[in-house]
Design a protein around this motif. Structure first.
Motif, PDB file in Angstrom:
ATOM      1  N   THR A  41       0.838  -1.211   0.000  1.00  0.00           N
ATOM      2  CA  THR A  41       0.000   0.000   0.000  1.00  0.00           C
ATOM      3  C   THR A  41       0.868   1.255   0.000  1.00  0.00           C
ATOM      4  O   THR A  41       2.058   1.208   0.338  1.00  0.00           O
ATOM      5  CB  THR A  41      -0.899   0.023   1.247  1.00  0.00           C
ATOM      6  N   GLU A  42       0.239   2.398  -0.332  1.00  0.00           N
ATOM      7  CA  GLU A  42       0.958   3.670  -0.340  1.00  0.00           C
ATOM      8  C   GLU A  42       1.654   3.933   0.988  1.00  0.00           C
ATOM      9  O   GLU A  42       2.820   4.323   1.031  1.00  0.00           O
ATOM     10  CB  GLU A  42      -0.031   4.825  -0.606  1.00  0.00           C
ATOM     11  N   MET A  43       0.897   3.738   2.061  1.00  0.00           N
ATOM     12  CA  MET A  43       1.445   4.072   3.385  1.00  0.00           C
ATOM     13  C   MET A  43       2.643   3.194   3.717  1.00  0.00           C
ATOM     14  O   MET A  43       3.638   3.689   4.234  1.00  0.00           O
ATOM     15  CB  MET A  43       0.364   3.902   4.461  1.00  0.00           C
ATOM     16  N   ASN A  44       2.525   1.910   3.434  1.00  0.00           N
ATOM     17  CA  ASN A  44       3.648   1.022   3.746  1.00  0.00           C
ATOM     18  C   ASN A  44       4.869   1.373   2.914  1.00  0.00           C
ATOM     19  O   ASN A  44       6.004   1.361   3.395  1.00  0.00           O
ATOM     20  CB  ASN A  44       3.253  -0.433   3.525  1.00  0.00           C
TER      21      ASN A  44
END
Lengths: 516, 480, 334
Positions: A41-44
């Motif tokens: 994901t983007e956050m990871n």
């Protein structure tokens, strides 16, 4: 400086607990500083970027992809680590705790259970061989059938089945193949290369492969079609498929066909394939005619040596210069030492094609030859009968092997015969072959030497010179090597020839001159 | 020839892959191929049908194109039925009142049909005991005369929708389990466990045995009957799958299964109309042996397998049963026919003081458990069983794997944790037994060869190959 | 064609009532999305993600509980075709198994959870409930997500845990002050963040939005805000998380979590706990007396939630606890 490596699994899902265990195990691998599994994901990815760990591969991961990030310690082998992590991911739970390697009971279960299984070697009693081969083909395996005594109806059915599935059905009754540089059943260790061989003759194809090797060339594939493949009934199914496969194989530049002369209808079919192959095709049909081959655009070879030479030449390889053997001169020296009445050559062979090649060479000089594999019934000599005139015996033929191992594995029968022939005052020369390589006896020369000494003693005591000629089929890479076996023969006073073709020429010259 | 086709041919795929060889026959080639760096796996190969020409001929006929497809479809159908069956324990009652065809003078026995004079010692002992128990004779001596008189109807349990462990002797007033297959509507029956070693089904028949049968008829059976009326139907497949997860194979090892079954029945037993003293007797009796649930799983398997009987063209085995003299199998596609061979010896550890020559031949309908796919087939679910039947844990794993080779499917409803929740091997295929030469493995008790002594050990046995050869031959005649 | 002896299909024991309603009129072809030991996820013809859980799994939104022990034995794989028809769902299987796997939905018990109301709870009750749950989490909760990094964790885990806490603080601050922009930033800081299969940030959001979606919540502006955000920024997390969050924003979460909330709200886990495991002989449904969790009951209920996934349960509960505390805070002293 440590390095980041990563595995990204597209749309792959693991149970959370097993994923956790992969992550824990990965952290425990030698050389791993830290390992981390998360979705892409983007956050990871943002967190990884802030830590300076975002590789291009990870950057490309999407939300549904699983990222396994491994930070390797300085100096560790990242490739190896990655492989270990991959292994953790793909490793299936062991089918049985603590059990050793799985032993399969049936072809079908082995084909299903062994990932990547692609070929079955069938060497069971002929009564069961067809069944096992059918199971193998039905399981999607190519087949190399070593068994003999398989009904021709079964052979046809199996080959049709294989053809429909695009699989190889090699054999029966010609135990030679080299697939991906691995010799199956009887075969020699030869250099990998660009010459592809399709052969209906076992020792014939071994001879060509060994000659190609000796001339500096190499073999891409050797497809043994089975001895009956080019008969009217079987119709050359495997040879046609073999030619097509090699024609499509980018690693094969030149194709060599080896067979006894095919049935006329089959020859036509095969030569049509030769014309369509799009690659040079050398055709050695033992005792075959040149015209049809040339008309089909093929390269005719009159003997095994010529087949190998043409193949190597067409493959663009310049090998070591080979000295031409002056068979006539050598034979003259031999004949000069013969006593009155020593007129005949006796060939005792393990290899059927080697026997053929020498026998035809003698016959082509206009001499009568007797053999257990003579086509002309008038000159056929069944097993168990005494030799007559120029006699050439194939100890590998069914009437000799019946119930026994092939003479390439167990030379006992031939050893007896050598001594027997030595006692015959009409015998001028005994011609032998020794076949080395996978599947063969581990020291065929060593096991025969006492009989050779005995034979020469018998002749000597009777006041005769007995010429013993031997050809050793093998390469410097075989175990034992052709060099060692030949040296042992020479040390025992045997004349060692350097190819099957040369053996034939030498035998012919001796026969001609001795009988004259 | 298509020019669009970009899919590589099998030959091209072979040339582009690492060679991985399945080697059949000569171990010599294994070493040669391995020495050249290729993968090779040599089969533990035996000729099909153990080299029996009849078996191979039958197999060839059954594998012919057209026939094979029909059989495949039929077997898929048969095994789906077995797996979809949902056997529920719906009650207990007197055999006379529920078992089809039962009369006051009928005696059911285990295995294929057998005449009185051909029965072995333990079965004769059980029959005479049952005759005395039913009041048809005053003592054992008279019972033997009655048995031989022709007044008694002898019948295999299997031909009365029933199964019976060991001698399987079931008479009119004995209480039986009633197990209904909710999916297909058929019902199966089986006797109650007598718990001890010295019991009727093992051929014992003295007064203590008869007295226990009387108590089971008057207290144990009726109390169980009432209990299920309170609890409602018990889902046996569910309990079986839980028991396997708890380390039973539910043929020779029943500790968990008995706890689960008792847990299900206990509230109903407590609410029954019997005295506390009687309830305590029942609780003590159940607690006296782990085998309490053994017959229950047999009836469960029978109810499921009977659903596959009569699926035309199917070569799936629906019965394996022994009468102490002969081992018989029945096949889905040939309903009603028995294929037999001699009963085999059971090999395994014996109780102290007994020797192998004391053991009787394999007996009982309990091989119905293996026919369904547990018992010996699920040994990997019960590694502790190896202490009882001999062998190692690896053997136990190997048995389940081998049975996978002769069966049609893996039953996803009953799984084995140690094999990554693989389903139990289900639907023995006569063709595969002949083809692989692997015989079904059966975990079973060893009875003393003489009447009246009872169980003296436990171990492993196999059906005679002959039964499968006969079945294959009959199938070939019928289908090909 | 009717099978005279009974179709060999697997019964669905229970299912999300809304999903069953949807399935009753759904026709067409979907596919298998992902396969786990005990859960298989399917995509419906309309692209909705639904779950097939094994026997013994709790009911949950968009989930059917089927009568199988585990899926691992059925040789299913992602991408296989799925046919939706009246009363059943047919999953294609590997060619070796010949027949599709048919799931019969006709007899399924419909699970229609009612979200308990927080409105009647007396002052201080929410805080007490939150404290009790937090206490159990501290003792039994798994580390590695919202509950903090594991001892000896590497810098990556530490960084993720830091980011989780930053996101949480931002979101709670936004909710507390009613600043939509901050709330939105907080959600985006958590969405898709965290190790493992279900990002911890998403689990936290699920627990939090559940509280906000309950009747009588003071946070009733949060669910619509989250739904809007998911509609435009759904690509920031996994399909599974997206489905779970969308449902949670309507007060629909898996039965274990809902049971815990019901227990906290009125001392009775109605319709909660693990689903019935088929006919279980002899166990009549035990009547649970009303009036506050019995001793040990809260503990058991929290442990059930903690057992979800590897660390998901702990993260869900972190969100729940944060929501309950915020709720108490926003109510203020009466």
């Amino acid at each position: 400086m440590s390095t980041t490596t990563a595995v990204v699994r597209k749309n792959t899902y693991f149970d959370s607990v097993s994923l956790m265990s992969v992550s824990t195990k990965a952290n425990g691998l030698d050389g791993v500083e830290q390992a981390f599994t998360a979705m892409g994901t983007e956050m990871n990815k943002g967190v990884l970027e802030n830590l300076g760990l975002l590789t291009d591969e990870l950057r490309a991961a999407e939300s549904g992809d699983l990222m396994i990030v491994v930070v390797a310690a300085d100096g560790s082998d990242t490739e190896a680590l990655l492989a270990e992590v991959e292994d953790l991911l793909t490793r299936k739970a062991p089918a049985s705790a603590g059990a050793a390697e799985v032993t399969y009971r049936t072809v079908a279960s082995a084909a299903a259970g062994i990932e990547g299984a692609n070929l079955a070697v069938i060497a069971v009693n002929g009564a069961y061989a067809a069944r096992e081969a059918r199971k193998a083909l039905e399981s999607g395996l190519h087949v190399m059938m070593f068994s003999d005594n398989v009904a021709v109806e079964d052979e046809i059915a199996l080959k049709n089945l294989a053809h429909d599935k695009g699989l190889f059905m090699m054999g029966p009754d010609c135990g030679t193949a080299i697939i991906n540089n691995v010799a199956l059943c009887f075969g020699n260790k030869v250099r990998p290369g660009s010459v592809g061989i399709v052969a209906a003759s076992g020792t014939g194809s071994q001879e060509v492969s060994v000659r190609v090797h000796a001339l500096g060339g190499g073999v891409s594939q050797l497809i043994g079609t089975g001895g009956r493949d080019l008969s009217e009934r079987v119709g050359g199914i495997m040879m046609v498929d073999g030619i097509r496969a090699l024609a499509a194989d980018p690693a094969t530049d030149v194709i060599v066909l080896v067979s006894k002369p095919p049935a006329a209808s089959v020859e036509k079919k095969v030569l049509a394939e030769v014309a369509a192959a799009g690659k040079p095709v050398v055709v050695w049909f033992i005792d075959g005619s040149e015209e049809a081959v040339t008309a089909a655009g093929g390269h005719f070879a009159a003997d095994s040596l010529q087949a190998a030479r043409k193949a190597v030449e067409l493959a663009g390889i310049t090998g070591p210069a080979v000295e031409e053997f002056d068979a006539g001169a050598a034979a003259a020296e031999v004949v000069a030492r013969l006593a009155e009445g020593q007129k005949y050559v006796r060939g005792l062979f393990c290899g059927g094609t080697l026997c053929d090649e020498t026998m035809y060479a003698v016959r082509d000089a206009g001499l009568d030859v007797w053999s257990n594999i003579q086509k002309d019934p008038g000159f056929r000599l069944p097993a168990g009968s005494a030799s007559r005139g120029h006699t050439f015996l194939d100890f590998g033929d069914d009437d000799f092997t019946n119930g026994r191992p092939h003479p390439m594995i167990d030379p006992a029968l031939r050893i007896e015969r050598i001594v027997e022939e030595a006692g015959d005052p009409e015998v001028a020369a005994i011609v032998l072959d020794f076949v080395l390589g996978f599947g063969s006896h581990e020291d065929p020369v060593g096991t025969t030497l006492p009989a050779l000494r005995e034979a020469r003693r018998i002749a000597r005591e009777a006041g005769r010179h007995l010429e013993i000629v031997a050809y050793v089929l093998g390469t410097d890479l075989d175990t034992p090597s052709v060099v060692a076996q030949s040296d042992a023969l020479r040390a025992a006073g045997v004349t060692v020839t350097l190819s099957s073709t040369e053996t034939g020429r030498f035998a012919r010259e001796i026969a001609k001159k001795a009988q004259a | 020839m298509s020019t669009e086709n970009t899919e590589p041919t099998p030959a091209a795929r072979l040339f582009a892959s690492d060679l991985s060889v399945v080697n059949v026959g000569l171990a010599l080639f294994d070493a040669d191929i391995a020495a050249q760096g290729a993968q090779v796996s040599t089969l533990d190969w035996t000729p099909p049908g153990g080299g029996n020409a009849d078996a191979v001929r039958a197999l060839d006929a059954l594998e012919r194109a057209g026939v094979a497809e029909r059989i495949e479809a039929a077997n898929a159908e048969a095994v789906e039925r077995v797996m979809a069956a949902r056997p529920m324990l719906v009650g207990f009652d007197r055999a006379l009142d529920v078992v089809p065809g039962m009369t006051p003078t009928t005696i059911l026995h285990s295995g294929p049909p057998i005449a009185w004079e051909d029965m072995n010692g333990p079965m004769k002992g059980a029959v005479t005991g049952a005759i005395v128990f039913e009041g048809l004779a005053k003592d054992l001596e008279e019972a033997a005369e009655v048995a031989a008189s022709g007044r008694i109807t002898f019948k295999p349990c299997h031909e009365a929708d029933s199964v019976g462990s060991m001698a399987g002797v079931t008479s009119a007033s004995m209480y039986v389990h009633i197990v209904r297959n909710e999916t297909h509507g058929n019902t199966a029956f089986t006797n109650l466990s007598e718990q001890m070693a010295k019991i009727l089904r093992m051929g014992a028949n003295d007064q203590s045995v008869i007295d226990r049968l009387v108590w089971m008829r008057d207290v144990f059976g009726p109390m169980l009957k009432e209990a299920v009326e309170f609890t409602g139907p018990v889902d046996l497949r569910l309990l079986l799958s839980q028991a396997l997860h708890m380390g039973d194979e539910c043929h020779n090892r029943n500790g968990a299964g008995t706890l689960l079954l008792f847990q299900a029945l206990a509230p109903g037993l407590l609410r029954s109309s019997f005295t506390t003293e009687q309830k305590k007797e029942v609780f003590d009796f159940v607690a006296s042996s782990d085998y309490f649930s053994g017959p229950t799983w047999m009836a469960m398997a029978k109810a499921a397998l009977d659903a596959a009987n009569g699926v035309a063209d199917s070569t799936v085995v629906t019965t394996m049963a022994r009468n102490g003299v002969e081992f018989g199998i029945r096949v889905a596609g040939l309903p009603g026919q028995w294929f037999t061979g001699p009963a085999q010896r059971v090999v395994g550890p014996m109780f102290a003081g007994y020797k192998p020559e004391d053991s009787g031949l394999d007996i009982g309908d309990s091989a119905i458990t293996e026919t369904y796919g547990f018992g010996g087939f699920a040994m990997s679910a019960a590694p502790a069983i190896v202490a009882l039947v001999g062998g190692t844990v690896a053997d136990a794993m190997g048995y389940t794997r081998d049975m996978g080779e002769i069966t049609t499917a893996r039953n996803p409803n009953v799984t084995i944790p140690a094999l990554d929740f693989q389903g139990i091997p289900t639907g023995i295929d006569v063709r595969k037994v002949i083809d692989t030469g692997i015989l079904p493995v059966i975990n079973t008790a060893i009875a003393h060869r003489e009447a009246g002594i009872g169980m003296i050990g436990a171990g492993i046995t196999h059906p005679p190959a002959e039964a499968f050869t006969k079945a294959a031959t009959a199938l070939a005649a019928a289908l090909a | 064609m009717e099978d005279p002896i009974g179709a060999p299909s697997i019964p669905v024991l229970s299912g999300d009532g809304r999903l069953l309603d949807l399935l009753s009129s759904l026709r067409g072809t979907g596919s298998v999305h992902s396969v786990f030991t005990r859960v298989v996820n399917l995509l419906t013809p309309g692209g909705t993600l639904i779950a097939l859980a094994a026997r013994g799994s709790g009911d949950a939104p968009r989930t059917l509980v089927a009568d199988v022990a585990a899926w691992s034995a059925y040789q299913l794989g992602a991408g296989l075709g799925v046919t939706f028809a009246t009363g059943n769902i047919a999953l294609d299987r590997s060619p070796a198994l010949r027949r599709p796997l048919r799931l019969a939905t006709a007899g399924a018990r419909a699970w229609r959870p009612a979200a308990p109301s927080l409105a009647p709870l007396p002052p201080g009750a929410l805080a007490r409930a939150a404290d009790a749950v937090a206490r159990i989490c501290r003792v039994h909760g798994p580390l590695g997500g919202m509950l903090g990094a594991r001892p000896g964790a590497g810098p990556m885990e530490a960084a993720v845990v830091r980011a989780l806490h930053t996101g949480r603080d931002l979101l709670l601050a936004g909710l507390r002050t009613g600043e939509e922009e901050r709330t939105r930033d907080g959600v985006l800081a958590l969405l898709g963040l965290g190790p493992g299969l279900t990002p911890a940030g998403d689990d936290f959001l699920t627990g939090l939005v559940l509280v906000a979606a309950l009747p009588g919540s003071r946070l009733d502006g949060f669910p619509p805000l989250l739904r809007d955000l998911l509609a435009v920024r759904g690509d920031r997390t996994t399909a599974l998380s997206l489905a779970t969050l969308s449902e949670a924003a309507e007060g629909r979460v898996r039965s274990e979590l809902l049971g815990l909330v019901a227990l906290l709200a009125h001392g009775n886990p109605t319709g909660a706990g693990p689903a019935a495991t088929g006919p279980r002989p002899g166990t009549a449904p035990a009547a649970t007396p009303g009036g506050g969790p019995r001793p040990g009951e809260l503990h058991a209920s929290v442990r059930e939630v903690l057992a979800i996934g590897h660390s998901s349960g702990g993260d869900l509960l972190s969100g729940l606890v944060a929501g309950l505390r915020l709720e108490e805070e926003l109510r203020g002293p009466l």
